[in-house]
Design a protein around this motif. Structure first.
Motif, PDB file in Angstrom:
ATOM      1  N   UNK A  57       0.994  -1.261  -0.196  1.00  0.00           N
ATOM      2  CA  UNK A  57      -0.024  -0.081   0.052  1.00  0.00           C
ATOM      3  C   UNK A  57       0.816   1.230  -0.059  1.00  0.00           C
ATOM      4  N   UNK A  58       0.604   2.221  -1.096  1.00  0.00           N
ATOM      5  CA  UNK A  58       1.803   3.052  -1.072  1.00  0.00           C
ATOM      6  C   UNK A  58       0.909   4.466  -1.528  1.00  0.00           C
ATOM      7  N   UNK A  64       1.850  -3.526  -7.138  1.00  0.00           N
ATOM      8  CA  UNK A  64       2.335  -5.051  -7.025  1.00  0.00           C
ATOM      9  C   UNK A  64       3.590  -5.131  -8.087  1.00  0.00           C
ATOM     10  N   UNK A  65       4.588  -5.896  -7.384  1.00  0.00           N
ATOM     11  CA  UNK A  65       5.766  -5.927  -8.169  1.00  0.00           C
ATOM     12  C   UNK A  65       5.974  -7.613  -8.274  1.00  0.00           C
ATOM     13  N   UNK A  66       5.954  -8.136  -9.491  1.00  0.00           N
ATOM     14  CA  UNK A  66       5.995  -9.612  -9.736  1.00  0.00           C
ATOM     15  C   UNK A  66       7.256 -10.100  -9.561  1.00  0.00           C
ATOM     16  N   UNK A 162       6.142   6.161  -4.758  1.00  0.00           N
ATOM     17  CA  UNK A 162       6.334   7.411  -4.217  1.00  0.00           C
ATOM     18  C   UNK A 162       6.935   7.272  -2.638  1.00  0.00           C
ATOM     19  N   UNK A 163       7.727   7.981  -2.265  1.00  0.00           N
ATOM     20  CA  UNK A 163       8.081   8.125  -0.859  1.00  0.00           C
ATOM     21  C   UNK A 163       6.936   8.370   0.223  1.00  0.00           C
ATOM     22  N   UNK A 164       6.526   7.694   1.115  1.00  0.00           N
ATOM     23  CA  UNK A 164       5.405   7.967   2.015  1.00  0.00           C
ATOM     24  C   UNK A 164       5.709   9.425   2.580  1.00  0.00           C
ATOM     25  N   UNK A 165       6.894   9.593   2.935  1.00  0.00           N
ATOM     26  CA  UNK A 165       7.033  11.147   3.473  1.00  0.00           C
ATOM     27  C   UNK A 165       6.509  12.119   2.661  1.00  0.00           C
ATOM     28  N   UNK A 166       6.117  11.960   1.496  1.00  0.00           N
ATOM     29  CA  UNK A 166       5.885  13.105   0.579  1.00  0.00           C
ATOM     30  C   UNK A 166       4.091  12.729   0.505  1.00  0.00           C
ATOM     31  N   UNK A 195      10.318  -0.719   2.489  1.00  0.00           N
ATOM     32  CA  UNK A 195       9.543  -0.833   1.393  1.00  0.00           C
ATOM     33  C   UNK A 195      10.418  -1.116   0.206  1.00  0.00           C
ATOM     34  N   UNK A 196      11.268  -0.577  -0.173  1.00  0.00           N
ATOM     35  CA  UNK A 196      12.030  -0.446  -1.424  1.00  0.00           C
ATOM     36  C   UNK A 196      12.987  -1.757  -1.041  1.00  0.00           C
TER      37      UNK A 196
END
Length: 357
Positions: A57-58, A64-66, A162-166, A195-196
């Motif tokens: 969740x972002x 989703x990354x396969x 996208x960075x959650x901080x933004x 996450x990354x």
């Protein structure tokens, strides 16, 4: 601060989408099906191995990354430095949008990664790299008016992050750098690291990096009390300076040290405030961005200090007369892993000024 106020042209993506859709779709299929996804330490997994597909969740989306990305593009320096710190230089096809030299210790890895542009690259340049994953630190880069929207990349089968901080607790709908309804914490940045690391199949590296960053903050702030000290953070621009509001990355630094930001009464990320108001607040310490980009006036610390010491409105401020300056990279003033560097340097500065309790 997002790139950010630089004046760059952003080509439309539509024609490039038509030219590259089949090529990128083929790339994604190849990435999902080929190779064993392994690294020397065995931490990365492929689509058939443990941990994939990865679903996150972002920023209001489900991503989703396969399979672990093999040909990623990172659109901001902050995101790129996380990936390099995770030992993923060989998975990066390209990077863009830089304000500073790369973080110390990452020079060799960074030199192997193609830089598309110092500021925002065109969508065509990004798509020409045939990315299988795109990450960014700012919505202004990966959104309306930026390189391209997340929808446009995802329509091509390219997952985005996208960075959650933004986005968490932040409103980016205005024309400035946004405003925050809640203070940013390093936990958001640590969440981005995790996450990354998960997306690239190296979660153990993510935990190791977070532990290292936490330890650095603890060491920098041990036995420090700057509760009687006021500070101001100046990112860029001399005519209409961008100064830190209460609750972004400078807020993390200020909170960790127990000090006070003289503009903590605004929730704007980087409000533009006139110098007369700055002089009236008369901070004890000036934290100054030392940038190497050239999109604003007074980017370097040297230019900023020259301005402060010659401008009639600022030259008699206490911090200027006593030369109480702390110099930070632009990335240390953004919500990135280098915010930790900001904590360290400001703490050291306060100690040297005798203002650390």
């Amino acid at each position: 601060m997002s790139p950010e106020n630089a004046e760059v042209s952003v080509p439309l993506i539509a024609s490039t989408v038509r030219r590259t859709a089949l090529l990128i779709a083929g790339l994604v299929l190849l990435t999902a099906c080929g190779g064993d996804g392994s690294t020397p330490d065995g931490a990365a997994r492929d689509a058939a191995g443990d941990g994939f597909p990865v679903t996150l969740k972002n920023c209001g989306r489900t991503v989703t990354v396969e399979a672990a990305p093999r040909h990623a593009v990172s659109l901001n320096q902050g995101s790129t430095e996380i990936l390099l710190s995770l030992g993923l230089a060989d998975r990066l096809a390209a990077t863009a949008t830089w304000t500073d030299p790369v973080m110390k210790g990452l020079e060799k890895d960074e030199s192997t990664v193609k830089r598309l542009a110092e500021n925002q690259p065109s969508s065509e340049k990004v798509l020409a790299e045939e990315p299988d994953f795109v990450s960014a630190s700012f919505e202004s880069t990966l959104g309306k008016g930026g390189v391209a929207s997340r929808d446009q990349f995802e329509e091509l089968g390219v997952p985005t992050y996208l960075a959650p901080s933004d986005c968490a607790g932040k409103d980016n709908t205005g024309s400035s750098d946004g405003s925050r309804s809640e203070p940013l914490t390093m936990d958001r940045v640590y969440g981005e690291v995790r996450d990354l690391a998960k997306v690239f199949g190296v979660p153990e590296r993510g935990e190791k990096l977070v532990k290292s960053l936490r330890g650095r903050v603890d060491r920098a702030t041990a036995d420090i009390d700057a509760s009687g000290t006021t500070m101001l953070y100046w990112f860029a621009n001399s005519e209409a300076p961008y100064l830190a509001g209460c609750c972004g990355a400078p807020g993390i630094i200020t909170e960790e040290l127990g000090a006070k930001n003289v503009f903590d009464d605004t929730h704007e990320e980087w409000p533009q405030i006139n110098w007369e108001t700055v002089a009236d607040r008369n901070p004890d310490v000036l934290v100054i961005g030392d940038l190497t980009r050239k999109s604003q006036t007074a980017e370097s610390a040297a230019k900023k200090i020259e301005f402060l010491e010659s401008n009639p409105a600022t030259k008699n401020m206490d911090a200027v007369r006593h030369k109480r300056y702390v110099l930070l990279s632009g990335q240390a003033m953004n919500p990135t892993i280098r915010t930790v560097e900001g904590v360290e340097r400001v703490a050291a500065g306060l100690r040297s000024f005798g203002l650390a309790g």
